[in-house]
Design an enzyme around this catalytic site. Sequence first.
Site: not given
Length: 478
Positions: A329-330, A333, A339
Site C-alpha cells: 500500500h505505501e 503511494h 486511496h
Amino acid sequence: MIQVLLVTICLAAFPYQGSSIILESGNVNDYEVIYPRKVTALPKGAVQPKYEDTMQYELKVNGEPVVLHLEKNKGLFSKDYSETHYSFDGRKITTNPSVEDHCYYHGRIENDADSTASISACNGLKGHFKLQGEMYLIEPLKLSDSEAHAVFKLKNVEKEDEAPKMCGVTQNWESYEPIKKASDLNLNPEHQRYVELFIVVDHGMYTKYNGDSDKIRQRVHQMVNIMKESYTYMYIDILLAGIEIWSNGDLINVQPASPNTLNSFGEWRETDLLKRKSHDNAQLLTSIAFDEQIIGRAYIGGICDPKRSTGVVQDHSEINLRVAVTMTHELGHNLGIHHDTDSCSCGGYSCIMSPVISDEPSKYFSDCSYIQCWEFIMNQKPQCILKKPLRTDTVSTPVSGNELLEAGIECDCGSLENPCCYATTCKMRPGSQCAEGLCCDQCRFMKKGTVCRVSMVDRNDDTCTGQSADCPRNGLYG
C-alpha cells in the site's frame, strides 16, 4: 529447472481440528493438522536439490483433496543484493550473501483459476493460499515428534485488537488527464517497470525478535515475495536490493509521530543510504506504534526522488501477509496511487489501497489504482524504474541455467534432475514441449482456453493458447 516434488499431506482425524491453539500467526480457534510426506520422482542417480524450482503438493483442506502447484520466485532478489547490520561498537558490516538457491515460492491451486499462493519452504511450509475465494494460512507446528503443519482460515485468527488500522496519507487524487476505464490503458510488456526495493529494519524490530537476524531476514523475504505478486499484474516488477538491520540502535529518531519519522527517514536515505547503495525505493519497517492508529505513511508520487521515494510501515501483525499488504500500500503511494473511494473495485474484495487496512487484507489493486499509477508514470516519467536490473538467477553457470535462452538453447535447464530439459545440452527431452511457464504442466502445453490468470477488474481472464507455455495478457488485474 523444472522439478516435480509430490508431497502427500494427510488430514489428521483427531482432536486438533476445532480446538484453539497459539501459533506464530496468533491465536487460532479452528484449524486442521496435516502431515507432509515427501514422495520425490527424480531420475535415477539424480541428486536431490535443496529447493526445487517447481513443486506440487497434494493436500486435504476441509476434507477435500487439492493440489498446490508452486514455482520458485526467481526474480525475488537483485544481482547486488546486500545485507547490512551493525556491531556492538557501531561498525557497519555489509555482506553479499548468495540467495540464488532460496526457498520462496508463488503458485496456484489446480482447477481453481482464481487461486493464488505465496509460500516459504525454508523450514517446513509457511505462508498462505487462496482456495475457492477463501484465504488459508499454513505453518509448521513445533512438535518434537512429527512434521505436523496447521492449516486454517485467515478469518479464524483472533483479532489482535479492535482498533481500526489506518494509513496516514490524506491527500486527494487529482488526475492529470483522466482515463475513464482501466481497460483504456492498453498496457503490454513494453510498459514494464522495475523497482529495486531496500528495506530498513529499526532497532525496535531487532529487539522485538530477540536479536534473531535470521528470523527478521526470513520475515522480510516473505513480505517481498507477497508484494511481488501484487505488483506483477500492474506491469511493475519488485526486486529486493537489500536489507539493513539497525542492530546497534536507530540511526534516526523513530517516533510515534509518523510524519516526523517519515521525514527523518527520507533525509537519512538521501544523505546516507543512497551514497552507498543503489536502489529505487526504501521502506522502514518499525515496531513502534504510530499515533492515531496509523500503521503506515509514504510520500505520494515520490518514486525516484532522493528523499521522497520512501515509506514507513509498522510491523503491526503477527501475520506477515497483513504487514506485506501494508508495505504494498505505501509503495503504491510512492508510485502515485491514492486511496480508493467507494466507486473503486477489485472484484468484490477489500482492495490494497483502501484507507483502512482490513483484518482480511486483499492482494489486489483496484481499477482506480491502475489508472492512477499509470497516469502518474506516463505523465511524470520517473526514470529510475525504467531500466531492467540484473537478477541473481541470471548469473551465467557452466551449464546454462541463466534464463537468457541464448542462440541454440531451447530451455533453462538449470540442473540434472530437470524432467523436461537436458542439463548438459539445454535441449528439450523427447516428448517435452516446455520446461516452465503458467501454461506448462508436466512438460506439456496446457489446453487452449485453460484460464492461467484471472482478471479481478474487467473479468477478461487470460487463457492459454495451447501452442505456448506463456500466459498471454488480455485482462486487467486487481
